[in-house]
Design an enzyme around this catalytic site. Structure first.
Site, PDB file in Angstrom:
ATOM      1  N   HIS A 391      40.093  36.257  36.754  1.00  0.00           N
ATOM      2  CA  HIS A 391      38.989  35.654  37.514  1.00  0.00           C
ATOM      3  C   HIS A 391      38.057  36.740  38.030  1.00  0.00           C
ATOM      4  O   HIS A 391      37.881  36.920  39.240  1.00  0.00           O
ATOM      5  CB  HIS A 391      39.549  34.828  38.683  1.00  0.00           C
ATOM      6  N   ASP A 395      32.247  33.137  40.490  1.00  0.00           N
ATOM      7  CA  ASP A 395      32.222  31.770  39.970  1.00  0.00           C
ATOM      8  C   ASP A 395      31.946  31.855  38.471  1.00  0.00           C
ATOM      9  O   ASP A 395      31.560  32.900  37.947  1.00  0.00           O
ATOM     10  CB  ASP A 395      31.128  30.956  40.674  1.00  0.00           C
ATOM     11  N   GLY A 396      32.170  30.745  37.770  1.00  0.00           N
ATOM     12  CA  GLY A 396      31.879  30.704  36.344  1.00  0.00           C
ATOM     13  C   GLY A 396      32.968  31.257  35.465  1.00  0.00           C
ATOM     14  O   GLY A 396      32.783  31.405  34.248  1.00  0.00           O
ATOM     15  N   ASN A 397      34.138  31.554  36.025  1.00  0.00           N
ATOM     16  CA  ASN A 397      35.208  32.193  35.251  1.00  0.00           C
ATOM     17  C   ASN A 397      35.792  31.281  34.177  1.00  0.00           C
ATOM     18  O   ASN A 397      36.119  31.738  33.082  1.00  0.00           O
ATOM     19  CB  ASN A 397      36.311  32.665  36.201  1.00  0.00           C
ATOM     20  N   GLY A 398      35.942  29.985  34.485  1.00  0.00           N
ATOM     21  CA  GLY A 398      36.496  29.072  33.502  1.00  0.00           C
ATOM     22  C   GLY A 398      35.595  28.929  32.290  1.00  0.00           C
ATOM     23  O   GLY A 398      36.057  28.982  31.137  1.00  0.00           O
ATOM     24  N   ARG A 399      34.302  28.743  32.531  1.00  0.00           N
ATOM     25  CA  ARG A 399      33.352  28.630  31.427  1.00  0.00           C
ATOM     26  C   ARG A 399      33.316  29.914  30.604  1.00  0.00           C
ATOM     27  O   ARG A 399      33.290  29.886  29.363  1.00  0.00           O
ATOM     28  CB  ARG A 399      31.958  28.302  31.973  1.00  0.00           C
ATOM     29  N   LEU A 400      33.345  31.043  31.299  1.00  0.00           N
ATOM     30  CA  LEU A 400      33.314  32.325  30.600  1.00  0.00           C
ATOM     31  C   LEU A 400      34.580  32.523  29.767  1.00  0.00           C
ATOM     32  O   LEU A 400      34.517  33.024  28.634  1.00  0.00           O
ATOM     33  CB  LEU A 400      33.166  33.456  31.617  1.00  0.00           C
ATOM     34  N   ALA A 401      35.723  32.142  30.301  1.00  0.00           N
ATOM     35  CA  ALA A 401      36.980  32.293  29.566  1.00  0.00           C
ATOM     36  C   ALA A 401      36.961  31.497  28.271  1.00  0.00           C
ATOM     37  O   ALA A 401      37.433  31.966  27.223  1.00  0.00           O
ATOM     38  CB  ALA A 401      38.157  31.854  30.445  1.00  0.00           C
ATOM     39  N   ARG A 402      36.408  30.293  28.321  1.00  0.00           N
ATOM     40  CA  ARG A 402      36.362  29.466  27.111  1.00  0.00           C
ATOM     41  C   ARG A 402      35.337  30.004  26.108  1.00  0.00           C
ATOM     42  O   ARG A 402      35.534  29.901  24.893  1.00  0.00           O
ATOM     43  CB  ARG A 402      36.080  28.013  27.491  1.00  0.00           C
TER      44      ARG A 402
END
Length: 499
Positions: A391, A395-402
Site C-alpha cells: 500500500h 489512496d488508489g493502491n487497489g486500482r494500481l495493484a490491478r
C-alpha cells in the site's frame, strides 16, 4: 453449562498438602509432581502446562524471573522454559514429561519487568544481552537465540521507538551490564546498535534485514516472508494460458469495463450508462467531478497499449513506474499526493500495511522474488499482492495493484482480467486469506477464473459484451448475483494445489 477450565493447584501448607493427597487418592485430582496438582484430564495436562508454566515457576521459585529465550517468547519452546533464580548452581527440573524448567543462577532484581501477576521477566535491554551469551568454546547456548535474532529485534525496536528509543535501550544496558556480569554481551550489543545507527561499521552485522536498515534501506521482514511463501506456492501452480490478439475495438471495450469495475470495487460507484458518458463522451457527472476523473484516468492508462505492455526491469524501475501510474490515476485528487509515496502509515481494518520508511526496501527485496517466477500469471498475481500488501500510496493502491497485475499479462500477449462487482467478496476474501493466514489458493483461483471468464466475453462488439456481462450479473452486488455468476466460472475447472 460451560465446562470449567482446568487449573493447577498448589498446597498452601502441610495440612493443605495432606488434603490434596486425599483428593488424588479419591480420583478427584491428579498429581503432576510433588506439590503440583491439577483437576485436568490426563490428555489436557500437556496443554495446561504449556499455557500456565509461569504459575509453576512462581510456586517453585517465588522470586525468579523468566529470562533468555523465554523472556522474549513468554512460552515454552521444545517444552522448555528458562528462568533465572537466586540459586547457587544451574539446575533442570522436569514437570512430568511435558515441561522442563532450566534454572540459571543470577540476579533477579536488575532490569526486570512484570509480564503477568505471578512472574517478572528480563526487560528488553537485559534479554537482548542474555540472548547474546555464548559458552567458553564460543558455541551458542540453548538458552540464547544468538546475534541474528538480536539484530532483528533491534531493527523492530528501532522501527517502533526511533533512534532515541534504541539509544535509551543501550543506555539502560550500559548502566547495569557490570552488575549483571555481561561485559562481553554489552560490548557486542553496543556494536550492533552503533552499526544500525551508522556510527559504527556495518560489517559486524549478519542479517540481511539489519544490513539493509544500516544502509537506510529497511524492509518489512514479515511481509517479505509472506511474499516468499506466495512465490513458493506460485511455483507449484500451473495456469492455463489465455492468448489475446490485439484488436482496437475489443481492447477499448475491455479497457472500459476494466476501469469501470476497478473503480466500483473501491467505492467510486456509477451506473454503466454514467460511466459510458464519462469515458466515451468525456462528460463529467454533475457534482461528481473527482469521481468522474477517477474512472476516466484509470481508463486512460489501461487502454494505452504501449503503457500496459511495459513491465519493470529493476526495483528502481518498478518504483518509478508505480509513481508514474499513480500520478495519472490520482491527478484529480491533489490532496492524495499523486505520485508521491505515503508519508504516514495506512491500514484497512486491523491490517497495518508496510510502514512508509520500509516501502522502498520491501519492494526492492521483493523484486528479487518476482524475478524468480515464470512470466505471465505467476508474476501478475505476485505483483498484485505485493502492491496490495505494501500500500505504497495514500489512496488508489487497489486500482494500481490491478493495473500492475494486468500489465504482466498484456506483456505476454495474454488476456488481462476484470474483477466484476459481483465477485468482489471472493476477491477480498482471497486477499484476506493470503495476508492473514498465508493461504494462497483462493486468491490465485479467483484470478485464474476471472482471466478465463474475461477471455469468453465478445469484446469486439460493445453491445454484445455489455449484454453478456449483465446476463451473468457481473454488475450486480454479490448478494444479488453471485449464484448466477459462479455458474459461469464453474465451467473452467481450473485445478490449483492446496496451500
Amino acid at each position: 453449562m460451560q465446562k470449567k477450565a482446568p487449573t493447577l493447584i498448589f498446597p498452601q501448607d502441610t495440612s493443605d498438602a495432606k488434603r490434596l493427597s486425599r483428593e488424588v487418592r479419591s480420583g478427584r485430582l491428579k498429581r503432576i509432581r510433588q506439590g503440583i496438582y491439577t483437576d485436568a484430564n490426563w490428555e489436557d495436562i500437556p496443554q495446561l502446562l504449556h499455557n500456565r508454566w509461569y504459575e509453576i515457576v512462581a510456586y517453585l521459585y517465588p522470586t525468579a524471573i523468566a529470562s533468555h529465550t523465554t523472556a522474549a517468547s513468554l512460552k515454552p519452546e521444545n517444552n522448555t522454559v528458562h528462568i533465572t533464580a537466586e540459586v547457587g548452581r544451574q539446575n533442570k527440573i522436569a514437570i512430568g514429561e511435558d515441561l522442563i524448567i532450566e534454572v540459571h543462577p543470577g540476579d533477579v532484581n536488575t532490569l526486570t519487568e512484570r509480564f503477568c501477576p505471578e512472574l517478572n521477566r528480563s526487560s528488553p535491554a537485559r534479554f537482548l544481552m542474555e540472548n547474546l551469551q555464548r559458552a567458553h568454546q564460543d558455541v551458542q547456548l540453548p538458552k540464547a537465540r544468538g546475534q541474528l535474532w538480536v539484530e532483528q529485534e533491534l531493527v523492530k525496536y528501532l522501527t517502533r521507538y526511533s533512534e532515541a528509543g534504541l539509544n535509551a535501550l543501550r543506555d539502560q544496558a550500559k548502566k547495569y551490564y557490570q552488575r549483571l556480569d555481561m561485559a562481553d554481551e554489552f560490548q557486542q550489543l553496543d556494536q550492533l546498535i552503533s552499526a544500525l545507527l551508522t556510527t559504527h561499521a556495518a560489517d559486524v552485522l549478519q542479517s540481511s534485514l539489519a544490513i539493509a536498515t544500516a544502509k537506510r534501506e529497511p524492509y518489512d521482514q514479515t511481509r517479505l516472508e509472506l511474499l516468499t511463501q506466495l512465490k513458493d506456492y506460485l511455483l507449484r501452480c500451473e495456469f492455463p494460458e489465455r492468448p489475446y490478439q490485439y484488436n482496437k475495438s475489443s481492447w477499448r471495450h475491455l479497457s472500459f469495463f476494466e476501469s469501470y469495475f476497478s473503480n466500483y470495487i473501491e467505492g467510486t460507484e456509477f451506473e454503466i450508462n454514467e460511466a459510458e458518458q464519462i469515458v466515451f463522451s468525456k462528460q463529467e457527472i454533475i457534482n461528481r467531478s473527482a469521481d468522474s476523473h477517477d474512472v476516466l484516468s484509470v481508463f486512460e492508462i489501461v487502454q494505452d497499449y504501449t503503457e500496459m505492455v511495459t513491465v519493470p526491469s529493476s526495483a528502481d524501475d518498478l518504483l518509478q513506474r508505480l509513481c508514474h501510474r499513480h500520478r495519472i490515476i490520482m491527478h484529480a485528487r491533489p490532496e492524495k499526493r499523486p505520485g508521491e509515496l505515503k508519508s504516514e502509515p495506512n491500514k484497512a481494518g486491523d491490517t497495518l500495511f508496510v510502514l512508509p520508511s520500509h516501502v522502498e526496501g520491501t519492494i526492492a527485496q521483493a523484486f528479487t522474488l518476482y524475478q524468480q517466477l515464470p512470466i505471465g500469471m505467476p508474476r501478475a498475481i505476485f505483483m498484485q499482492f505485493l502492491i496490495t500488501e505494501c500500500h505504497p500510496f495514500d489512496d488508489g493502491n487497489g486500482r494500481l495493484a490491478r493495473i500492475m497485475m494486468n500489465a504482466e499479462l498484456v506483456a505476454q500477449e495474454q488476456f488481462k482480467l476484470i474483477v466484476p462487482t459481483v465477485h468482489r467478496d471472493s476477491y477480498l476474501n482471497g486477499l484476506r486469506q493470503a495476508s492473514r493466514s498465508r493461504r494462497f489458493r483462493t486468491l490465485c483461483k479467483v484470478f485464474a477464473d476471472l482471466q478465463a471468464y474475461t477471455s469468453t466475453i465478445p469484446w469486439d462488439d460493445y453491445g454484445s459484451a455489455r449484454s453478456a456481462l449483465e446476463a451473468h450479473c457481473a454488475d450486480k452486488l454479490p448478494d444479488d448475483g453471485v449464484a448466477i455468476f459462479n455458474k459461469q466460472l464453474a465451467v473452467f475447472k481450473i485445478a490449483l494445489p492446496p496451500g
